[in-house]
Structures are given as C-alpha cells and as structure tokens.
Design an enzyme around this catalytic site. Sequence first.
Site, PDB file in Angstrom:
ATOM      1  N   TYR A   1      10.316  21.740  11.150  1.00 61.53           N
ATOM      2  CA  TYR A   1      10.846  21.689  12.507  1.00 61.53           C
ATOM      3  C   TYR A   1       9.782  22.026  13.525  1.00 61.53           C
ATOM      4  O   TYR A   1       9.015  22.964  13.372  1.00 61.53           O
ATOM      5  CB  TYR A   1      12.119  22.520  12.690  1.00 61.53           C
ATOM      6  CG  TYR A   1      12.202  23.853  12.027  1.00 61.53           C
ATOM      7  CD1 TYR A   1      12.113  25.022  12.768  1.00 61.53           C
ATOM      8  CD2 TYR A   1      12.426  23.958  10.654  1.00 61.53           C
ATOM      9  CE1 TYR A   1      12.231  26.261  12.165  1.00 61.53           C
ATOM     10  CE2 TYR A   1      12.545  25.191  10.044  1.00 61.53           C
ATOM     11  CZ  TYR A   1      12.445  26.339  10.805  1.00 61.53           C
ATOM     12  OH  TYR A   1      12.560  27.565  10.201  1.00 61.53           O
TER      13      TYR A   1
ATOM     14  N   HIS B   1      21.395  27.045  15.863  1.00 68.92           N
ATOM     15  CA  HIS B   1      20.999  26.129  14.792  1.00 68.92           C
ATOM     16  C   HIS B   1      21.093  26.825  13.442  1.00 68.92           C
ATOM     17  O   HIS B   1      20.732  27.994  13.302  1.00 68.92           O
ATOM     18  CB  HIS B   1      19.566  25.628  15.013  1.00 68.92           C
ATOM     19  CG  HIS B   1      19.062  24.772  13.903  1.00 68.92           C
ATOM     20  ND1 HIS B   1      18.097  25.205  13.010  1.00 68.92           N
ATOM     21  CD2 HIS B   1      19.411  23.522  13.515  1.00 68.92           C
ATOM     22  CE1 HIS B   1      17.866  24.233  12.142  1.00 68.92           C
ATOM     23  NE2 HIS B   1      18.642  23.212  12.422  1.00 68.92           N
TER      24      HIS B   1
ATOM     25  N   GLU C   1       6.685   6.861  11.884  1.00 73.79           N
ATOM     26  CA  GLU C   1       6.483   7.751  13.024  1.00 73.79           C
ATOM     27  C   GLU C   1       7.607   8.787  12.995  1.00 73.79           C
ATOM     28  O   GLU C   1       8.763   8.479  13.262  1.00 73.79           O
ATOM     29  CB  GLU C   1       6.538   6.941  14.320  1.00 73.79           C
ATOM     30  CG  GLU C   1       6.211   7.725  15.568  1.00 73.79           C
ATOM     31  CD  GLU C   1       6.269   6.843  16.804  1.00 73.79           C
ATOM     32  OE1 GLU C   1       7.395   6.548  17.249  1.00 73.79           O
ATOM     33  OE2 GLU C   1       5.204   6.433  17.301  1.00 73.79           O
TER      34      GLU C   1
ATOM     35  N   VAL D   1       4.826  24.274  14.695  1.00 76.69           N
ATOM     36  CA  VAL D   1       5.423  23.455  13.639  1.00 76.69           C
ATOM     37  C   VAL D   1       5.684  24.361  12.444  1.00 76.69           C
ATOM     38  O   VAL D   1       4.762  24.993  11.925  1.00 76.69           O
ATOM     39  CB  VAL D   1       4.507  22.278  13.236  1.00 76.69           C
ATOM     40  CG1 VAL D   1       5.159  21.457  12.131  1.00 76.69           C
ATOM     41  CG2 VAL D   1       4.184  21.398  14.439  1.00 76.69           C
TER      42      VAL D   1
ATOM     43  N   LYS E   1      18.801  39.812   7.062  1.00 73.67           N
ATOM     44  CA  LYS E   1      18.969  39.728   8.517  1.00 73.67           C
ATOM     45  C   LYS E   1      20.165  38.860   8.886  1.00 73.67           C
ATOM     46  O   LYS E   1      20.984  39.234   9.742  1.00 73.67           O
ATOM     47  CB  LYS E   1      17.691  39.180   9.154  1.00 73.67           C
ATOM     48  CG  LYS E   1      17.754  39.077  10.669  1.00 73.67           C
ATOM     49  CD  LYS E   1      16.444  38.540  11.226  1.00 73.67           C
ATOM     50  CE  LYS E   1      16.502  38.398  12.744  1.00 73.67           C
ATOM     51  NZ  LYS E   1      15.231  37.852  13.278  1.00 73.67           N
TER      52      LYS E   1
ATOM     53  N   GLU F   1      14.537  36.677  19.599  1.00 67.98           N
ATOM     54  CA  GLU F   1      15.282  35.912  18.600  1.00 67.98           C
ATOM     55  C   GLU F   1      16.581  36.631  18.243  1.00 67.98           C
ATOM     56  O   GLU F   1      16.608  37.844  18.061  1.00 67.98           O
ATOM     57  CB  GLU F   1      14.434  35.727  17.339  1.00 67.98           C
ATOM     58  CG  GLU F   1      13.123  34.989  17.563  1.00 67.98           C
ATOM     59  CD  GLU F   1      13.322  33.510  17.810  1.00 67.98           C
ATOM     60  OE1 GLU F   1      14.305  32.938  17.282  1.00 67.98           O
ATOM     61  OE2 GLU F   1      12.504  32.925  18.541  1.00 67.98           O
TER      62      GLU F   1
ATOM     63  N   ARG G   1      20.461  29.352   6.285  1.00 66.67           N
ATOM     64  CA  ARG G   1      19.632  29.947   7.344  1.00 66.67           C
ATOM     65  C   ARG G   1      20.343  29.774   8.696  1.00 66.67           C
ATOM     66  O   ARG G   1      20.849  28.719   9.006  1.00 66.67           O
ATOM     67  CB  ARG G   1      18.253  29.293   7.377  1.00 66.67           C
ATOM     68  CG  ARG G   1      17.479  29.385   6.057  1.00 66.67           C
ATOM     69  CD  ARG G   1      16.117  28.705   6.172  1.00 66.67           C
ATOM     70  NE  ARG G   1      15.432  28.606   4.896  1.00 66.67           N
ATOM     71  CZ  ARG G   1      14.598  29.517   4.405  1.00 66.67           C
ATOM     72  NH1 ARG G   1      14.356  30.623   5.104  1.00 66.67           N
ATOM     73  NH2 ARG G   1      14.014  29.348   3.229  1.00 66.67           N
TER      74      ARG G   1
ATOM     75  N   HIS H   1      20.686  30.623  14.304  1.00 62.32           N
ATOM     76  CA  HIS H   1      19.613  31.238  15.076  1.00 62.32           C
ATOM     77  C   HIS H   1      19.519  30.634  16.475  1.00 62.32           C
ATOM     78  O   HIS H   1      19.815  29.459  16.687  1.00 62.32           O
ATOM     79  CB  HIS H   1      18.275  31.037  14.357  1.00 62.32           C
ATOM     80  CG  HIS H   1      18.219  31.701  13.018  1.00 62.32           C
ATOM     81  ND1 HIS H   1      17.424  31.230  11.987  1.00 62.32           N
ATOM     82  CD2 HIS H   1      18.861  32.801  12.525  1.00 62.32           C
ATOM     83  CE1 HIS H   1      17.574  32.017  10.930  1.00 62.32           C
ATOM     84  NE2 HIS H   1      18.441  32.966  11.233  1.00 62.32           N
TER      85      HIS H   1
ATOM     86  N   ARG I   1       0.815  -1.220   0.000  1.00 64.42           N
ATOM     87  CA  ARG I   1       0.000   0.000   0.000  1.00 64.42           C
ATOM     88  C   ARG I   1       0.843   1.263   0.000  1.00 64.42           C
ATOM     89  O   ARG I   1       0.393   2.335  -0.386  1.00 64.42           O
ATOM     90  CB  ARG I   1      -0.907   0.029   1.236  1.00 64.42           C
ATOM     91  CG  ARG I   1      -1.875  -1.128   1.354  1.00 64.42           C
ATOM     92  CD  ARG I   1      -2.520  -1.126   2.725  1.00 64.42           C
ATOM     93  NE  ARG I   1      -1.508  -1.277   3.780  1.00 64.42           N
ATOM     94  CZ  ARG I   1      -1.732  -1.043   5.069  1.00 64.42           C
ATOM     95  NH1 ARG I   1      -2.923  -0.616   5.468  1.00 64.42           N
ATOM     96  NH2 ARG I   1      -0.775  -1.225   5.963  1.00 64.42           N
TER      97      ARG I   1
END
EC number: 5.1.3.13
Length: 200
Positions: A129, A116, A26, A46, A165, A140, A57, A60, A21
């Site tokens: 994430y 990160h 998970e 999320v 930024k 931030e 990126r 941060h 199928r």
Amino acid sequence: MRPLSVQGAWLSETRAFADDRGEFQELYSARSLRGALGYDPGVAQVNRSVSRRGVLRGVHFAQLPPSQAKYVTCLSGAVLDVVVDIRTGSPTYRAWEAVRLDDPHRSLYVEAGLGHSFMALTDDAVVVYLTSQGYAAGREHGVHPLDPDLGIAWPDGIEPVLSEKDRQAPGIAEMERRGLLPDYEECLAFRRSLCERGTG
C-alpha cells in the site's frame, strides 16, 4: 476508477499487457487518480505486509489533518479489504464495504479520514500500500475490527488473528465518546483544500 458505496473509497482496475516475454502492468497512475479525485494525493511511503491466513489488520486511521490516504494492492494470495466510514456526522457513518483483492489488477483507494482493515484469506498474502503521508505513531488510531457496532461480515470458518494493539482497540462508540474520530465536515474541508492545491 469506480466509486464505492462509502464516499471517498474507489476501486481501481487496470489492464495487463502480455506477450511471449511475460506481462507488463501499470499498478498505479497518478493521472487516473487525479482524474477521479480532483487532486493528486501524492506518495510519501510504500509499505508491504505478508500475512498468514486469518491475520486481521485494522481498523486503522490517522488523525486529520493530514491523516493518511492509502492505495492498496494484493500482489499475491487473497485478502478481504474493508473500508469503514468512521467520520462522525457522515450520512454513511459506521457503514462499510468489503472488496476481495486477489488480483494485482484491482486496487482500493481509501481517502484520508476513512478507516481501513483487511483479513488474509490465504497464507502468504502479500499486500502493498502506497500512503500519502508517512507513519506517525502519535497520530495513528484504531477501532476494533470485530466491534459488533460495526458488524463487519468477516468470512466464516476463518479464526481471526489480531495483534495485541488491534485486540485492545476500543469500539467505535468509545472512540466517538473520546472525540478521537474524524469529523465529516472537517474531512470535506480538507478534501476541498487538496482540490484547490491540486496535490496532497
């Protein structure tokens, strides 16, 4: 769950179950994460990003407490995902570890207080994430991902594409001088408080 060289970063590898199928997997298990961390960081938001090749990126992070833990999965394409120890006083301060994420069976957990960043290695790299806290603009911060004091080994032959930024972000020495980096002992105390409560 396998710990990485930067304390507070973990690599999660999950199995997929396939039959005629299709496939079932998970992606995230609070039970597995709690077993490794000693607490459940919770999921407040999320996020999904789609990046073309070369997009860079980060680095941060959010102010502690409560900062923002992240559980990062690349659903398609490929990224080089990097966790950076930006905690002043840490025995691995300024150390980093890079993990290639190109398979949704592999995810990276980044504890609150760590930096990160990631670079898209392909076009249409889709990263999802889960974060323990929602976005709070005033809390931030960023460190320049090309800062020579960090010396992150980004792939050769790929021109980095940064947001304005991130391009204007200070280096880690300047962030330390300003007193904007997380303190290692404060991060440990925050982690202990999460373990005592059992949840983020």
